[in-house]
Scaffold this active site. Structure first.
Site, short mmCIF file in Angstrom:
data_model
loop_
_atom_site.label_atom_id
_atom_site.label_comp_id
_atom_site.label_asym_id
_atom_site.label_seq_id
_atom_site.Cartn_x
_atom_site.Cartn_y
_atom_site.Cartn_z
N ASP A 1 -62.97 -16.76 4.26
CA ASP A 1 -62.67 -17.30 5.59
C ASP A 1 -62.26 -18.78 5.56
O ASP A 1 -62.12 -19.39 6.61
CB ASP A 1 -63.81 -17.03 6.59
CG ASP A 1 -65.15 -17.55 6.12
OD1 ASP A 1 -65.18 -18.19 5.05
OD2 ASP A 1 -66.16 -17.32 6.81
N LYS B 1 -67.13 -21.47 13.33
CA LYS B 1 -66.45 -20.32 13.98
C LYS B 1 -67.47 -19.27 14.38
O LYS B 1 -68.59 -19.23 13.84
CB LYS B 1 -65.40 -19.69 13.06
CG LYS B 1 -65.91 -19.17 11.70
CD LYS B 1 -66.44 -17.75 11.73
CE LYS B 1 -67.00 -17.30 10.39
NZ LYS B 1 -67.95 -16.20 10.48
O1 C5P Z 1 -65.22 -14.75 0.07
P1 C5P Z 1 -66.60 -15.28 0.06
O2 C5P Z 1 -66.93 -16.02 -1.22
O3 C5P Z 1 -66.96 -16.07 1.27
O4 C5P Z 1 -67.55 -14.01 0.09
C1 C5P Z 1 -68.91 -14.04 -0.24
C2 C5P Z 1 -69.32 -12.63 -0.65
O5 C5P Z 1 -69.24 -11.75 0.47
C3 C5P Z 1 -68.40 -12.02 -1.69
O6 C5P Z 1 -68.85 -12.31 -2.99
C4 C5P Z 1 -68.49 -10.55 -1.40
O7 C5P Z 1 -69.63 -10.01 -1.99
C5 C5P Z 1 -68.71 -10.50 0.10
N1 C5P Z 1 -67.46 -10.23 0.86
C6 C5P Z 1 -66.95 -8.95 0.90
N2 C5P Z 1 -65.80 -8.72 1.62
C7 C5P Z 1 -65.19 -9.70 2.32
C8 C5P Z 1 -65.71 -11.01 2.30
C9 C5P Z 1 -66.86 -11.24 1.56
O8 C5P Z 1 -67.48 -8.04 0.29
N3 C5P Z 1 -64.11 -9.41 3.04
#
Ligand code: C5P
Length: 285
Positions: A136, A11
């Protein structure tokens, strides 16, 4: 054992604005996710009593620290009839690029295993499982185009039709970690939410000509300070004829919208001659 081949597409984010920091450590955002044709490949089968993961890229983990493995584990926990799965993964989407490769692989495993199990779980259940794997991942369960809020998991899928757009993606050598990008982000007083809303409106109207004007990504400044190549690539893509260019997600790849496939190929050949990692791909609509 029945095998299933699955494409796990990447994406880009056409718009991305951060609206605040949450108490759970995440950030609230508004974004437009757009699926593109660039994809990893998965070969899946259900059976046995363990999870086996094989990845062609040896620099990636092939154990429970890989999101594809965790997706299989989660699926098997929900479906007591099965206790093992086999996953082969061929990587094409670069990592640390902001293209959602790992998340798409995880969604591909959930969807693929569910198909092999005869559609045991509903799409809603798959979306819930996906949200537990990453912000995502739910988007990739359906793909296409979506306006997302919350931490990226609250989705409004937009029925975009007939957008034939050639895209060039350039990935600098350096990668960026999503977590570090969020941590380094400075919340700004001025908001560009209007851009995200305009993108949503234009896409809902299937009107693509002006989209380039509204592209925006809050991470660009931070990416530029941690990896100055991102800004340079963006500038060069614009100078070489892309109508618009923007950082992919939290970086470090940058995409450009090309006027035609010939343009995209010509521009990408110039990058390739310089030894850069570049992909010519298309919007999926
Ligand atoms: O959700 P995901 O594991 O992909 O996110 C990786 C890191 O990115 C999270 O641990 C967080 O620190 C940060 N993040 C965030 N806000 C979001 C998505 C991700 O702070 N909306």
């Amino acid at each position: 054992m029945k095998k299933l081949l699955v494409q796990a597409r990447a994406k880009i984010n056409l718009g991305l604005e951060i609206t605040g920091k949450r108490t759970d450590g995440y950030h609230d955002l508004e974004t437009i996710f757009q699926e593109i044709e660039l994809a990893d490949r998965l070969e899946l089968s259900l059976g046995g009593s363990e999870i086996f993961l094989e990845v062609d890229d040896r620099s990636l983990p092939a154990d429970e620290s890989n999101l594809a493995w965790r997706a299989a584990e989660l699926f098997l926990r929900e479906t007591p009839f099965y206790s093992g799965a086999r996953i082969k993964l061929w990587k094409k989407i670069p990592r640390g690029a902001g293209l959602g490769g790992g998340s798409s692989d995880a969604a591909g495993v959930l969807k693929g295993l569910n198909r092999l199990a005869g559609g045991l779980l509903s799409t809603e259940t798959l979306m819930k499982l996906a949200a537990g794997l990453g912000s995502d991942v739910p988007f990739f369960i359906k793909g296409g185009t979506a306006y997302a809020t919350g931490r990226g998991e609250i989705l409004e899928f937009l029925p975009v039709r007939g957008w034939r757009q050639d895209v060039i993606i350039v990935k600098p050598e350096a990668s960026l970690s999503t977590e570090i990008m969020y941590r380094s982000l400075k919340i700004e007083l001025t908001s560009r939410l209007e851009n995200i809303r305009m993108l949503r409106r234009e896409l809902l109207a299937n009107s693509f000509l002006d989209l380039g004007r509204y592209l925006f990504n809050r991470f660009e400044k931070t990416a530029d300070s941690l990896c100055p190549e991102t800004g340079i690539i963006k500038q060069r893509l614009l100078e070489s004829g892309c109508g618009a260019a923007l950082l992919c997600g939290s970086g470090s790849a940058v995409f450009g919208l090309a006027g035609s496939l010939e343009d995209a190929r010509r521009i990408s050949d110039n990058w390739k001659r310089r030894g850069e990692t570049v992909f010519v791909t298309k919007i999926c609509s």
